[in-house]
Enzyme design. Sequence first.
Site, PDB file in Angstrom:
ATOM      1  N   GLU A 213       0.841   0.214  -2.927  1.00  0.00           N
ATOM      2  CA  GLU A 213       1.537  -0.307  -1.733  1.00  0.00           C
ATOM      3  C   GLU A 213       2.579   0.700  -1.222  1.00  0.00           C
ATOM      4  O   GLU A 213       3.679   0.334  -0.822  1.00  0.00           O
ATOM      5  CB  GLU A 213       2.106  -1.698  -1.995  1.00  0.00           C
TER       6      GLU A 213
HETATM    7  C1  FAD Z   1      -4.259   0.263  -9.932  1.00  0.00           C
HETATM    8  C2  FAD Z   1      -4.274   0.465  -8.450  1.00  0.00           C
HETATM    9  C3  FAD Z   1      -4.436  -0.640  -7.614  1.00  0.00           C
HETATM   10  C4  FAD Z   1      -4.482  -0.470  -6.226  1.00  0.00           C
HETATM   11  N1  FAD Z   1      -4.724  -1.539  -5.410  1.00  0.00           N
HETATM   12  C5  FAD Z   1      -4.991  -1.340  -4.086  1.00  0.00           C
HETATM   13  C6  FAD Z   1      -5.465  -2.394  -3.246  1.00  0.00           C
HETATM   14  O1  FAD Z   1      -5.609  -3.552  -3.680  1.00  0.00           O
HETATM   15  N2  FAD Z   1      -5.760  -2.116  -1.967  1.00  0.00           N
HETATM   16  C7  FAD Z   1      -5.630  -0.863  -1.433  1.00  0.00           C
HETATM   17  O2  FAD Z   1      -5.914  -0.693  -0.249  1.00  0.00           O
HETATM   18  N3  FAD Z   1      -5.175   0.159  -2.199  1.00  0.00           N
HETATM   19  C8  FAD Z   1      -4.863  -0.041  -3.507  1.00  0.00           C
HETATM   20  N4  FAD Z   1      -4.434   0.991  -4.306  1.00  0.00           N
HETATM   21  C9  FAD Z   1      -4.330   2.334  -3.713  1.00  0.00           C
HETATM   22  C10 FAD Z   1      -2.887   2.820  -3.616  1.00  0.00           C
HETATM   23  O3  FAD Z   1      -2.206   2.121  -2.613  1.00  0.00           O
HETATM   24  C11 FAD Z   1      -2.936   4.336  -3.381  1.00  0.00           C
HETATM   25  O4  FAD Z   1      -3.366   4.917  -4.600  1.00  0.00           O
HETATM   26  C12 FAD Z   1      -1.615   4.903  -2.948  1.00  0.00           C
HETATM   27  O5  FAD Z   1      -1.289   4.475  -1.651  1.00  0.00           O
HETATM   28  C13 FAD Z   1      -1.594   6.444  -2.972  1.00  0.00           C
HETATM   29  O6  FAD Z   1      -2.703   6.973  -2.330  1.00  0.00           O
HETATM   30  P1  FAD Z   1      -3.582   8.108  -3.072  1.00  0.00           P
HETATM   31  O7  FAD Z   1      -3.930   7.587  -4.412  1.00  0.00           O
HETATM   32  O8  FAD Z   1      -4.699   8.481  -2.170  1.00  0.00           O
HETATM   33  O9  FAD Z   1      -2.593   9.308  -3.275  1.00  0.00           O
HETATM   34  P2  FAD Z   1      -2.310  10.488  -2.210  1.00  0.00           P
HETATM   35  O10 FAD Z   1      -2.063   9.884  -0.873  1.00  0.00           O
HETATM   36  O11 FAD Z   1      -3.374  11.492  -2.345  1.00  0.00           O
HETATM   37  O12 FAD Z   1      -0.948  11.071  -2.778  1.00  0.00           O
HETATM   38  C14 FAD Z   1      -0.886  12.008  -3.845  1.00  0.00           C
HETATM   39  C15 FAD Z   1       0.571  12.425  -4.006  1.00  0.00           C
HETATM   40  O13 FAD Z   1       1.030  13.064  -2.801  1.00  0.00           O
HETATM   41  C16 FAD Z   1       2.183  12.399  -2.308  1.00  0.00           C
HETATM   42  N5  FAD Z   1       2.177  12.427  -0.847  1.00  0.00           N
HETATM   43  C17 FAD Z   1       1.152  12.102  -0.002  1.00  0.00           C
HETATM   44  N6  FAD Z   1       1.549  12.228   1.269  1.00  0.00           N
HETATM   45  C18 FAD Z   1       2.840  12.645   1.252  1.00  0.00           C
HETATM   46  C19 FAD Z   1       3.817  12.945   2.253  1.00  0.00           C
HETATM   47  N7  FAD Z   1       3.535  12.830   3.554  1.00  0.00           N
HETATM   48  N8  FAD Z   1       5.047  13.357   1.854  1.00  0.00           N
HETATM   49  C20 FAD Z   1       5.343  13.454   0.534  1.00  0.00           C
HETATM   50  N9  FAD Z   1       4.474  13.172  -0.459  1.00  0.00           N
HETATM   51  C21 FAD Z   1       3.241  12.770  -0.106  1.00  0.00           C
HETATM   52  C22 FAD Z   1       2.074  10.977  -2.849  1.00  0.00           C
HETATM   53  O14 FAD Z   1       3.344  10.336  -2.863  1.00  0.00           O
HETATM   54  C23 FAD Z   1       1.517  11.244  -4.231  1.00  0.00           C
HETATM   55  O15 FAD Z   1       2.553  11.606  -5.104  1.00  0.00           O
HETATM   56  C24 FAD Z   1      -4.317   0.822  -5.676  1.00  0.00           C
HETATM   57  C25 FAD Z   1      -4.133   1.936  -6.530  1.00  0.00           C
HETATM   58  C26 FAD Z   1      -4.128   1.760  -7.891  1.00  0.00           C
HETATM   59  C27 FAD Z   1      -3.971   2.977  -8.773  1.00  0.00           C
END
Ligand code: FAD
Length: 380
Positions: free
Chosen positions: A363
Amino acid sequence: MNYKLSEEHLMIQQAARDFAQTELLPGVIERDEKQEFPAEQIKKMGELGFMGMMVDPKYGGSGMDTISYAIAMEEISKVDASASVAMSVNNSLVCWGLETYGSEEQKQKYLTKLATGEKLGAFCLSEPEAGSDATSQKTTAIDKGDHYLINGTKNWITNGSTADYYLVIAQTYPEKGHHGINAFIMEKGMEGFEIGPKEQKMGIRGSDTHSLMFTDVKVPKENRIGEDGFGFKFAMKTLAGGRIGIASQALGIAAGAYELAKEYAKVRKAFGKEIYKHQAIAFKLADMHTQIEAARHLVLKSAWDKDNGENYDLSGAMAKLYASQVAMDVTTEAVQVHGGNGYVKEYHVERLMRDAKITQIYEGTSEIQKIVISRGILRD
Ligand SMILES: Cc1cc2nc3c(=O)[nH]c(=O)nc-3n(C[C@H](O)[C@H](O)[C@H](O)COP(=O)(O)OP(=O)(O)OC[C@H]3O[C@@H](n4cnc5c(N)ncnc54)[C@H](O)[C@@H]3O)c2cc1C
């Protein structure tokens, strides 16, 4: 200003606490080990009104305020964060989104079942290439007149295989960027809807996390939520409230670990006295208590903002950012207070430490919360 919880809030707190102790605590270690979803417990939570806490009773909900929801989330999360994430998604993403933006027909058909816990919901925004950058949606929803054809992949979906109804975000007009995104209600079992294998996770292992694949899934037009192109705003508005739920979850994980550490420090002896009598341990407990109190103030303030029609984008993001850091700090120290026992499963704190980490990721990661907060404070 009144810092005291009302009689009603105290009753909800007690009910959630009792439920967590009697229904969630037994078996929580085994469910974590086996990655087993607490299906029976979630069903009972529905019967007790915990799955649609803020929904109007005319749609089957409990008609409570956000403060009640935050309090209940804290109590459930002290014991089982896998159960509380299912509760959080159903309450603050799915039910709130449908009640606030859904049509009357959608509310009658879907919300009434979700709010009573008869059915479970999931919220599907994240994709392999669209996590923090949620505008980069690759899932498409092509308008075919009386229905949409949906194609694409969602990942990390909480309640992925156990949900009945799924709120799915998809791109209809790529040339319009985030103004071209829509939100839809999908039902499990629709043709072309496939559920991927369960993710093998570090924490919240009882939570049911899956990828979902859509191949030409035919979704009736009446299942679109809001106006054409409203989907991205829908997702952002819904997640803003969702953060209060996850902040409450983080607070509960921290508070659960602190309570265990405090009790342990009173009975474990070293060098001829209980370890809390060593100042190093007493100071750890003092820091943990202070951090938890500060997190609780932020969480309840954001819930109060939501209940009182104030803007809660900033306060919800601050609550989540801070409470999730507190969850990491406090659970790590709780393991330390337990010494070697902290490192084994039967004392619970190692699980709480593993569970804490996710609150800094889903989230909206902590980095994204800082973007929200900095924009909020620098806007004018
Ligand atoms: C157990 C689990 C349950 C989940 N449940 C749901 C769900 O029910 N529904 C759903 O839709 N999603 C869900 N998610 C997804 C979750 O919301 C995402 O994993 C999260 O938003 C991060 O996206 P990403 O994994 O693609 O990481 P990325 O976006 O690839 O980020 C990787 C890193 O880069 C950083 N980063 C990215 N952009 C920036 C920026 N502009 N400035 C600074 N830092 C940045 C991030 O903070 C992070 O540290 C879930 C994830 C997990 C692990």
